[in-house]
Write a protein that holds these residues in place. Sequence first.
Motif, PDB file in Angstrom:
ATOM      1  N   TYR A  76      12.920  -1.201  -9.781  1.00 32.45           N
ATOM      2  CA  TYR A  76      11.794  -1.390  -9.130  1.00 32.45           C
ATOM      3  C   TYR A  76      11.263  -2.870  -8.865  1.00 32.45           C
ATOM      4  O   TYR A  76      11.253  -3.544  -8.154  1.00 32.45           O
ATOM      5  CB  TYR A  76      10.429  -0.579  -9.456  1.00 32.45           C
ATOM      6  CG  TYR A  76      10.407   0.588  -9.081  1.00 32.45           C
ATOM      7  CD1 TYR A  76      11.001   1.848  -9.475  1.00 32.45           C
ATOM      8  CD2 TYR A  76       9.709   1.056  -7.846  1.00 32.45           C
ATOM      9  CE1 TYR A  76      11.190   3.064  -9.053  1.00 32.45           C
ATOM     10  CE2 TYR A  76       9.920   2.182  -7.382  1.00 32.45           C
ATOM     11  CZ  TYR A  76      10.389   3.419  -7.943  1.00 32.45           C
ATOM     12  OH  TYR A  76      10.487   4.498  -7.380  1.00 32.45           O
ATOM     13  N   ARG A  78       8.734   9.748  -4.837  1.00 33.86           N
ATOM     14  CA  ARG A  78       8.452   9.209  -3.348  1.00 33.86           C
ATOM     15  C   ARG A  78       8.617   7.494  -3.529  1.00 33.86           C
ATOM     16  O   ARG A  78       8.172   6.967  -2.741  1.00 33.86           O
ATOM     17  CB  ARG A  78       6.998   9.584  -3.435  1.00 33.86           C
ATOM     18  CG  ARG A  78       6.984  11.098  -2.797  1.00 33.86           C
ATOM     19  CD  ARG A  78       6.241  10.842  -1.179  1.00 33.86           C
ATOM     20  NE  ARG A  78       6.378  12.527  -0.929  1.00 33.86           N
ATOM     21  CZ  ARG A  78       7.130  12.572   0.557  1.00 33.86           C
ATOM     22  NH1 ARG A  78       7.416  11.504   1.153  1.00 33.86           N
ATOM     23  NH2 ARG A  78       7.330  13.739   0.813  1.00 33.86           N
ATOM     24  N   GLY A  79       8.845   6.869  -4.611  1.00 35.78           N
ATOM     25  CA  GLY A  79       8.937   5.310  -4.667  1.00 35.78           C
ATOM     26  C   GLY A  79       9.720   4.591  -3.836  1.00 35.78           C
ATOM     27  O   GLY A  79       9.541   3.552  -3.545  1.00 35.78           O
ATOM     28  N   GLY A  80      10.834   5.618  -3.291  1.00 37.25           N
ATOM     29  CA  GLY A  80      11.495   4.591  -2.168  1.00 37.25           C
ATOM     30  C   GLY A  80      10.699   4.556  -0.869  1.00 37.25           C
ATOM     31  O   GLY A  80      11.308   3.986   0.164  1.00 37.25           O
ATOM     32  N   ASP A  81       9.657   5.008  -0.757  1.00 41.29           N
ATOM     33  CA  ASP A  81       8.951   4.951   0.471  1.00 41.29           C
ATOM     34  C   ASP A  81       8.116   3.739   0.657  1.00 41.29           C
ATOM     35  O   ASP A  81       7.120   3.458   0.083  1.00 41.29           O
ATOM     36  CB  ASP A  81       7.796   6.309   0.554  1.00 41.29           C
ATOM     37  CG  ASP A  81       6.899   6.175   1.961  1.00 41.29           C
ATOM     38  OD1 ASP A  81       6.915   5.209   2.813  1.00 41.29           O
ATOM     39  OD2 ASP A  81       6.461   7.332   2.167  1.00 41.29           O
ATOM     40  N   PHE A  82       8.555   2.765   1.501  1.00 38.20           N
ATOM     41  CA  PHE A  82       8.079   1.653   1.631  1.00 38.20           C
ATOM     42  C   PHE A  82       6.978   1.440   2.822  1.00 38.20           C
ATOM     43  O   PHE A  82       6.285   0.299   3.066  1.00 38.20           O
ATOM     44  CB  PHE A  82       8.955   0.594   1.975  1.00 38.20           C
ATOM     45  CG  PHE A  82       9.953   0.280   0.935  1.00 38.20           C
ATOM     46  CD1 PHE A  82      10.914   1.134   0.536  1.00 38.20           C
ATOM     47  CD2 PHE A  82       9.768  -0.704   0.155  1.00 38.20           C
ATOM     48  CE1 PHE A  82      11.899   0.849  -0.533  1.00 38.20           C
ATOM     49  CE2 PHE A  82      10.701  -1.196  -0.876  1.00 38.20           C
ATOM     50  CZ  PHE A  82      11.720  -0.307  -1.303  1.00 38.20           C
ATOM     51  N   TRP A  83       6.686   2.665   3.433  1.00 40.08           N
ATOM     52  CA  TRP A  83       6.076   2.678   4.465  1.00 40.08           C
ATOM     53  C   TRP A  83       4.625   3.333   4.607  1.00 40.08           C
ATOM     54  O   TRP A  83       3.711   2.782   5.374  1.00 40.08           O
ATOM     55  CB  TRP A  83       6.887   2.720   5.811  1.00 40.08           C
ATOM     56  CG  TRP A  83       6.383   2.397   6.941  1.00 40.08           C
ATOM     57  CD1 TRP A  83       5.811   2.949   8.087  1.00 40.08           C
ATOM     58  CD2 TRP A  83       6.289   0.886   7.618  1.00 40.08           C
ATOM     59  NE1 TRP A  83       5.573   2.335   9.343  1.00 40.08           N
ATOM     60  CE2 TRP A  83       5.827   0.892   8.850  1.00 40.08           C
ATOM     61  CE3 TRP A  83       6.764  -0.309   6.830  1.00 40.08           C
ATOM     62  CZ2 TRP A  83       5.813  -0.372   9.815  1.00 40.08           C
ATOM     63  CZ3 TRP A  83       6.426  -1.373   7.661  1.00 40.08           C
ATOM     64  CH2 TRP A  83       6.074  -1.502   8.811  1.00 40.08           C
ATOM     65  N   SER A  84       4.586   4.489   4.390  1.00 42.39           N
ATOM     66  CA  SER A  84       3.447   5.211   4.287  1.00 42.39           C
ATOM     67  C   SER A  84       2.204   4.627   3.299  1.00 42.39           C
ATOM     68  O   SER A  84       2.553   3.812   2.547  1.00 42.39           O
ATOM     69  CB  SER A  84       3.642   6.633   3.964  1.00 42.39           C
ATOM     70  OG  SER A  84       5.221   6.880   4.357  1.00 42.39           O
ATOM     71  N   ASP A  85       0.937   5.187   3.636  1.00 46.89           N
ATOM     72  CA  ASP A  85      -0.081   4.845   2.755  1.00 46.89           C
ATOM     73  C   ASP A  85      -0.020   5.785   1.380  1.00 46.89           C
ATOM     74  O   ASP A  85      -0.036   6.902   1.733  1.00 46.89           O
ATOM     75  CB  ASP A  85      -1.390   5.126   3.676  1.00 46.89           C
ATOM     76  CG  ASP A  85      -2.582   4.816   2.862  1.00 46.89           C
ATOM     77  OD1 ASP A  85      -3.606   4.233   3.498  1.00 46.89           O
ATOM     78  OD2 ASP A  85      -2.551   4.226   1.658  1.00 46.89           O
ATOM     79  N   ALA A  86       0.030   5.194   0.548  1.00 49.80           N
ATOM     80  CA  ALA A  86       0.136   5.884  -0.923  1.00 49.80           C
ATOM     81  C   ALA A  86      -0.848   6.924  -1.317  1.00 49.80           C
ATOM     82  O   ALA A  86      -0.524   7.876  -1.903  1.00 49.80           O
ATOM     83  CB  ALA A  86       0.369   4.959  -2.152  1.00 49.80           C
ATOM     84  N   ARG A  97       0.971  -1.264   0.056  1.00 46.07           N
ATOM     85  CA  ARG A  97      -0.105   0.040   0.088  1.00 46.07           C
ATOM     86  C   ARG A  97       0.691   1.255   0.204  1.00 46.07           C
ATOM     87  O   ARG A  97       0.398   2.296  -0.280  1.00 46.07           O
ATOM     88  CB  ARG A  97      -0.970   0.066   1.065  1.00 46.07           C
ATOM     89  CG  ARG A  97      -1.745  -0.913   1.200  1.00 46.07           C
ATOM     90  CD  ARG A  97      -3.091  -1.190   2.394  1.00 46.07           C
ATOM     91  NE  ARG A  97      -4.331  -0.753   2.118  1.00 46.07           N
ATOM     92  CZ  ARG A  97      -5.329  -0.290   2.715  1.00 46.07           C
ATOM     93  NH1 ARG A  97      -4.749   0.000   4.088  1.00 46.07           N
ATOM     94  NH2 ARG A  97      -6.214  -0.236   2.201  1.00 46.07           N
ATOM     95  N   SER A  98       2.168   1.147  -0.022  1.00 49.30           N
ATOM     96  CA  SER A  98       3.054   2.245   0.019  1.00 49.30           C
ATOM     97  C   SER A  98       3.250   3.052  -1.242  1.00 49.30           C
ATOM     98  O   SER A  98       2.773   2.393  -2.274  1.00 49.30           O
ATOM     99  CB  SER A  98       4.196   1.934   0.735  1.00 49.30           C
ATOM    100  OG  SER A  98       5.092   0.894  -0.456  1.00 49.30           O
TER     101      SER A  98
END
Lengths: 331, 245, 292
Positions: free
Chosen positions: A217, B107-115, A190-191
Amino acid sequence: MPRRGSGLIGHIPWTLIVFLLASTVPWLGSRYDTFLAGQIVIDALFAVSLNLLLGTTGLVSFGHVAYFGVGAYVCGILMKTYGMPFIVAFPAAGIGAGVFALVSGYFCVRLTKIYFAMLTLAFSQIIWAICYKWDAVTGGDQGLPEIPYPNLDWMSVIPGLGELTDSARFYLLTLALVAVSLAVLRRIVRSPFGRMLTTIRDNPERAAFIGLNVRAYQLAAFVIAGAFAGLAGALYGIFSRGVFADYVFWSKSAEVIIMTILGGMDYFWGPPVGAMALVWLNQQITDYTQYWPFVLGSLLLLLLFVFPGGIVGGLVAGFRLARRRLVPRNA
Amino acid sequence: MLEVRELRKSFAGFVAVGGVSLTVADGQIAAVIGPNGAGKTTFFNLITGHLRPDGGRVLLDGRDITGLAPHRICHMGVGRSFQRTNIFPRLSVFENLQAALLAHHRRGGDFWSDAGLFYRDDTEALLVSIGLETSAAAVAGTLSYGNQKQLELGIALASDPRVLLLDEPTAGMSATETHDTLRLLQRIAGERGLTLLFTEHDMEVVFAIAEKIAVLHQGRLLAEGTPAEVRGNPEVRRVYLGGHH
Amino acid sequence: MAASFLFSQFMGGLTTAMFLFLIASGLSLVFGVMRVLNFAHGSFYMIGAYLAWQAMQWLHPLAAGFWPAALLAALGVALLGAIVERLLLRHLYGREELYQLLLTYALVLILGDVAKFIWGTGQLSVSTPPGLGGSIQILGTTQPLYSLFIIALGPAIAVAGWLVLNRTGAGRMVRAASYDREMLDALGADVGLIYTGMFVVSSFLAGLSGALVTPIESIVPGMDVLIIVQAFIVVVIGGMGSLWGTFWGSVIYGQVLAFGILIFPGFSLFSVFALMAVILIVRPWGLFGRPV
């Protein structure tokens, strides 16, 4: 994707309920039930890790079992041959599988579609051949029987867990570890990173021209999926009290793909549902007949032609249809 | 400013683009026209990094971007729409634009937040500017052809480009849709000070908004200049304008 | 090493190669034209072997039963292929390739069990047809006549295939379909018929090779999977969609197998897949395929 979970259905904390139910199995069920439940839980993690590739990124890997196997062997070897504790061997399995995924994935993501699938298959069979032949390290065709359970005495501190057997305690530990892994995977999907993966799935050319290094990716997804598959493998090795080369055979890759599609690859919880259904079905059918492949093949045909969305897909479509029929027509 | 120098590309002996040079000034609207097979799409693909040129250079504001990977050229401020509508069919319209913004802001490196939480306002604004506010929740693949092309324009704009390359932006559109798209393009280009380079078959479109026209024929630059100059060029008339497509 | 020993290995490699060519050619062409990788191709091969055995049982009184039996088997499998294509595969063309692959895999599962159900799990064998049962001496080695027949049959089929593809109208359409299906459709050709035809021909070849292998190898469950993996490797080496690629790929693979086993005892397992991986990494389109 349209928002799901609106209305009454969406507010029930399904995952929490399932988790709680699953944790009662050692008390409510037999030893065999616990064994089945553990298998489902581990397969669920394995399938969800595959779905990061299949459903989220659009990468069809025929060799996902390789990372499962690497994880199983790394953990098994560290614990049995070198006597290392679980708390070291378990993460090591994930890291080992992840590293292997990095190396093989680097070559695989440079190819597309069929060629990608075939190379993943080739790497997977290479790993199988190594496991089968490298007697000194992997035990060859004898494998690594009798992997020790981790030391779970600390669990008796928790009320109610004192009188459980080792296998039951390990089941609960497995359940907890898988639950945490699934929670992490869900966040990843969901990120923003996960969203970028879905753009690559939908249209790789367009994804490149919104500024994404598509291969990077894809490789990242491949490594993450591989690492979590490795964790599942590590758990499986201990759970089944042994690691053997046929864990890594390509037919297991086919099985996990079927599990994922059976559950529904468009939904995060599809693959776990598929794992549950397939393990249960397998157990039921093999009690009556040796023709499990026939049943599996027919099930696959049914999925392909009648229920392409899998179980969860079918359920969601059914709910939507019911809601439209039951809610009075206005707006 | 976009500058192309002697760009060439051949496929197994067939010369697709044979030494084309073109300069588009800042804020200019330029069109590349030519019969089918003249090499227009190949020319675009060479500029945006989808193809490696055999020779020649592409310069963006003086920087050499020849042969760079598409995603890097995109981050340098080049936007593009494709001949076959290229959107993300399984995402909603809103998610399509939001994803483009996420990618643009790296922002593709953000694995944690809600897109779903990011750039909601910017996405809304973009929706309004391309006229798709009412379809925000629709799944992109279910949109009409015209709406999909609008969405594609929106995706291209999300990358905040300085130069926008549009491959046949009005292909397959009715007269009204074409007119609306043109007005939209002109307005957006004016608002954002964009440099616009587009290919087209429809001559009315070209002469309506282009300030500069380049005519390609069999991979080579046949003529270049203002609409009036090109219209009056006998070579062009012979090759292209004689039979109106 | 004695020259006669090397020669024996060489001939053995050629025999293996020609069998593989017969099977892999169908696989390669179906992929080239229809972009479908047919896992069930190995199952068709196996069914062909079983059908040949079955036909032999029925034709038992006739001493010359082998050739009609082989033909019947090949036709039977061709019919099976027609049914599969029209009833099942056809409906999945528009969808993603994964679904087509899963369909063929489902068929592998189903056909494998159907064969087990009908013919059991034991080994079956067929005797060499009279006339080809003997052997001759070449270069100090004993070469079975049947093997020589197979070694001659391979190139014959390759040439015949090349002639059909390049010198007939039907062949031209097939080649056109492999380049641009939509264009062919627009030109009014019945692409559906071409696809069915290709699939039927490829199934015929698979069934035929299964039938022809019966004098040399026993018919067992699991032969479907064993052969399809090797067919994949051959097709990757030669280049998917290329007839001559499949031919030379088979020859190369046959020799690699024949001589590789001498160098590494554990050869076949690891090295074969390593070979496949190397080719896919370095030159995915194989020797004669179209660059990807």
